[in-house]
Design an enzyme around this catalytic site. Structure first.
Site, mmCIF file in Angstrom:
data_model
loop_
_atom_site.group_PDB
_atom_site.id
_atom_site.type_symbol
_atom_site.label_atom_id
_atom_site.label_comp_id
_atom_site.label_asym_id
_atom_site.label_seq_id
_atom_site.Cartn_x
_atom_site.Cartn_y
_atom_site.Cartn_z
ATOM 1 N N HIS A 86 -3.700 6.994 2.245
ATOM 2 C CA HIS A 86 -4.005 5.677 1.685
ATOM 3 C C HIS A 86 -5.374 5.257 2.219
ATOM 4 C CE1 HIS A 86 -3.953 1.582 0.544
ATOM 5 N NE2 HIS A 86 -3.828 1.134 1.778
ATOM 6 N N ASN A 91 -10.089 -0.629 -0.714
ATOM 7 C CA ASN A 91 -8.632 -0.498 -0.691
ATOM 8 C C ASN A 91 -8.071 -1.054 -2.001
ATOM 9 O OD1 ASN A 91 -5.895 -0.612 -0.224
ATOM 10 N ND2 ASN A 91 -6.044 -1.598 1.778
ATOM 11 N N CYS A 116 0.816 -1.226 0.000
ATOM 12 C CA CYS A 116 0.000 0.000 0.000
ATOM 13 C C CYS A 116 0.845 1.269 0.000
ATOM 14 C CB CYS A 116 -0.954 -0.017 1.184
ATOM 15 S SG CYS A 116 -2.056 -1.432 1.135
HETATM 16 N N1 ACO Z 1 -18.502 -9.230 8.637
HETATM 17 C C1 ACO Z 1 -18.998 -9.443 9.873
HETATM 18 N N2 ACO Z 1 -18.224 -9.706 10.942
HETATM 19 C C2 ACO Z 1 -16.899 -9.751 10.742
HETATM 20 C C3 ACO Z 1 -16.318 -9.550 9.475
HETATM 21 C C4 ACO Z 1 -17.174 -9.278 8.386
HETATM 22 N N3 ACO Z 1 -16.725 -9.067 7.144
HETATM 23 N N4 ACO Z 1 -14.972 -9.645 9.580
HETATM 24 C C5 ACO Z 1 -14.711 -9.909 10.866
HETATM 25 N N5 ACO Z 1 -15.863 -9.983 11.563
HETATM 26 C C6 ACO Z 1 -16.048 -10.255 12.991
HETATM 27 C C7 ACO Z 1 -14.860 -10.956 13.595
HETATM 28 O O1 ACO Z 1 -14.947 -12.352 13.370
HETATM 29 C C8 ACO Z 1 -14.992 -10.592 15.051
HETATM 30 O O2 ACO Z 1 -15.935 -11.414 15.635
HETATM 31 P P1 ACO Z 1 -15.694 -11.976 17.133
HETATM 32 O O3 ACO Z 1 -15.622 -10.767 17.995
HETATM 33 O O4 ACO Z 1 -16.883 -12.839 17.346
HETATM 34 O O5 ACO Z 1 -14.385 -12.719 17.060
HETATM 35 C C9 ACO Z 1 -15.573 -9.173 15.019
HETATM 36 O O6 ACO Z 1 -16.119 -9.014 13.691
HETATM 37 C C10 ACO Z 1 -14.526 -8.092 15.224
HETATM 38 O O7 ACO Z 1 -13.374 -8.415 14.468
HETATM 39 P P2 ACO Z 1 -12.113 -7.478 14.424
HETATM 40 O O8 ACO Z 1 -11.068 -8.107 13.572
HETATM 41 O O9 ACO Z 1 -11.730 -7.064 15.797
HETATM 42 O O10 ACO Z 1 -12.745 -6.220 13.683
HETATM 43 P P3 ACO Z 1 -12.084 -4.845 13.433
HETATM 44 O O11 ACO Z 1 -12.921 -3.797 13.997
HETATM 45 O O12 ACO Z 1 -10.619 -4.848 13.748
HETATM 46 O O13 ACO Z 1 -12.204 -4.734 11.856
HETATM 47 C C11 ACO Z 1 -10.853 -4.975 9.922
HETATM 48 C C12 ACO Z 1 -11.590 -5.678 11.011
HETATM 49 C C13 ACO Z 1 -11.838 -4.149 9.121
HETATM 50 C C14 ACO Z 1 -10.181 -5.995 9.002
HETATM 51 C C15 ACO Z 1 -9.806 -4.044 10.549
HETATM 52 O O14 ACO Z 1 -9.021 -4.748 11.465
HETATM 53 C C16 ACO Z 1 -8.906 -3.392 9.531
HETATM 54 O O15 ACO Z 1 -9.327 -2.567 8.745
HETATM 55 N N6 ACO Z 1 -7.610 -3.694 9.578
HETATM 56 C C17 ACO Z 1 -6.666 -3.097 8.673
HETATM 57 C C18 ACO Z 1 -6.517 -4.039 7.574
HETATM 58 C C19 ACO Z 1 -6.185 -3.406 6.280
HETATM 59 O O16 ACO Z 1 -6.728 -2.407 5.871
HETATM 60 N N7 ACO Z 1 -5.288 -4.047 5.556
HETATM 61 C C20 ACO Z 1 -5.021 -3.676 4.239
HETATM 62 C C21 ACO Z 1 -3.646 -3.421 3.908
HETATM 63 S S1 ACO Z 1 -2.749 -2.552 5.058
HETATM 64 C C22 ACO Z 1 -3.271 -1.116 4.886
HETATM 65 O O17 ACO Z 1 -3.685 -0.804 3.781
HETATM 66 C C23 ACO Z 1 -3.207 -0.207 5.993
#
Ligand code: ACO
Length: 328
Positions: free
Chosen positions: A255, A285, A116
């Site tokens: 980003h 993204n 990214c």
């Molecule tokens: N739909 C419904 N529920 C979901 C989903 C979904 N698509 N995905 C995860 N969950 C659930 C999980 O299983 C979890 O359930 P649990 O509490 O029963 O275990 C709950 O939602 C919370 O999960 P978290 O992982 O804590 O959710 P979070 O608020 O962190 O959001 C996300 C997840 C969106 C992936 C976030 O961590 C994120 O954006 N991370 C950055 C990742 C990223 O952008 N990477 C790309 C490249 S790097 C960059 O560009 C910066």
């Protein structure tokens, strides 16, 4: 520092026609529109459906539009730097395919892999080619067909990504351009966000395919935490180095990974929301393409002399920021 700087003279983009809504994702995995929008800010993303088209196609279209915008012909380009993590092939470089197709007969080209942060690394390196005087015109492209490496059975990743390309033309100019950049890498965390197989460590085998190892994997929560800190820290670092306050910055171009990461970065920089380019809702993204896509979407609102901070965080881990004075 030399007075000759690299200025952006043209901006182009490409978005596939197919719009994949959150609703459509509900039919693939256990998720819902409300969760995706509230946790990420994403409503829909573009997907390149044609199986015969890949990253080079999108890069080519964005490059041609950028050349047209700059009023530069392809044979004037000295170098092409193409940032991507989804090249058409492991080799040859996607930049070589684009070089041929756009008719950049006098250019050499190579791919740059920094996830990214790829576009920012490419932009600063293209800028240094111009500043050194070794190149007069450089094409910098960020392009990713993320749908090729996303597992559409994994709800934690498939909701995040989309396909797109963006490109800029860099030329020498005065009174603006790329003023400063800061880049960082931390290879200690390489498995936080990566594609396990397909490289020389784990070449494709029946087993790697069976285990879905050719798809992107990430520890979302850890990446979120690192990205939130890293993007804000590096943005503040570049502001401090250049004595910029939030009021001095006309635009933040972050980003587009997660709306919550963008909001936290803007808050720590002391920048009003109206000055932050945000289009994650429409595209998700798109990895190396997010920043040039923002520049494209906002190009009619940019004014000569605007102080712009570009900021990114991604796999590697990689992160960085560029301070740019708009001069078009
Ligand atoms: N739909 C419904 N529920 C979901 C989903 C979904 N698509 N995905 C995860 N969950 C659930 C999980 O299983 C979890 O359930 P649990 O509490 O029963 O275990 C709950 O939602 C919370 O999960 P978290 O992982 O804590 O959710 P979070 O608020 O962190 O959001 C996300 C997840 C969106 C992936 C976030 O961590 C994120 O954006 N991370 C950055 C990742 C990223 O952008 N990477 C790309 C490249 S790097 C960059 O560009 C910066």
């Amino acid at each position: 520092m030399t007075s000759k700087r690299a200025i952006i003279t043209g901006v182009g983009h490409y978005l596939p026609e197919y719009v994949m809504s959150n609703k459509e994702l509900e039919s693939y995995v256990d998720t819902n529109d409300e969760w995706i929008r509230s946790r990420t800010g994403i409503s829909e993303r573009r997907i390149l459906k044609d199986p015969d088209k890949a990253t080079s196609y999108m890069a080519e279209r964005a490059a041609l539009e950028a050349l047209d915008d700059a009023g530069v012909s392809a044979d004037e380009i000295d170098a092409i730097i193409l940032a991507t993590v989804t090249p058409d092939y492991m080799f040859p470089a996607t930049a070589a395919l684009v070089q041929k197709r756009i008719g950049a007969v006098n250019a050499y080209g190579f791919d740059l892999s920094a996830a990214c942060s790829g576009f920012l690394y490419a932009l600063s390196n293209g800028g240094m080619m111009i500043e050194s005087g070794r190149a007069k015109k450089v094409l910098v492209i960020g392009a990713d067909k993320m749908s090729a490496i996303v597992d559409f059975t994994d709800r934690t990743t498939c909701i995040l990504f989309g396909d797109a390309a963006g490109a800029v033309v860099l030329e020498a100019g005065e009174g603006g351009g790329i003023i400063d950049f800061v880049h960082h890498t931390d290879g200690d965390e390489q498995c936080m966000l990566y594609q396990p197989a397909g490289g020389s460590l784990r070449p494709a085998t029946e087993e790697t395919v069976k285990n879905n190892e050719h798809y992107l994997r990430q520890d979302g929560r850890s990446v979120f935490k690192k990205a939130t800190e890293g993007m804000a820290d590096v943005s503040l670092e570049i502001m401090k180095r250049n004595n910029l306050t939030g009021d001095d910055v006309a635009w933040l171009v972050p980003h587009q990974a997660n709306l919550r990461i963008i909001d936290a970065t803007a808050r720590r920089m002391g920048i009003d929301k109206e000055k932050v380019m945000i289009n994650i809702g429409k595209y998700g993204n798109t990895t190396a393409a997010t920043i040039p896509l923002c520049l494209y979407d906002w190009k009619d609102q940019l004014s000569k002399g605007d102080n712009i901070v570009l900021s990114a965080f991604g796999g590697g881990l990689t992160w960085g920021a560029i301070y740019l004075k708009w001069s078009k």
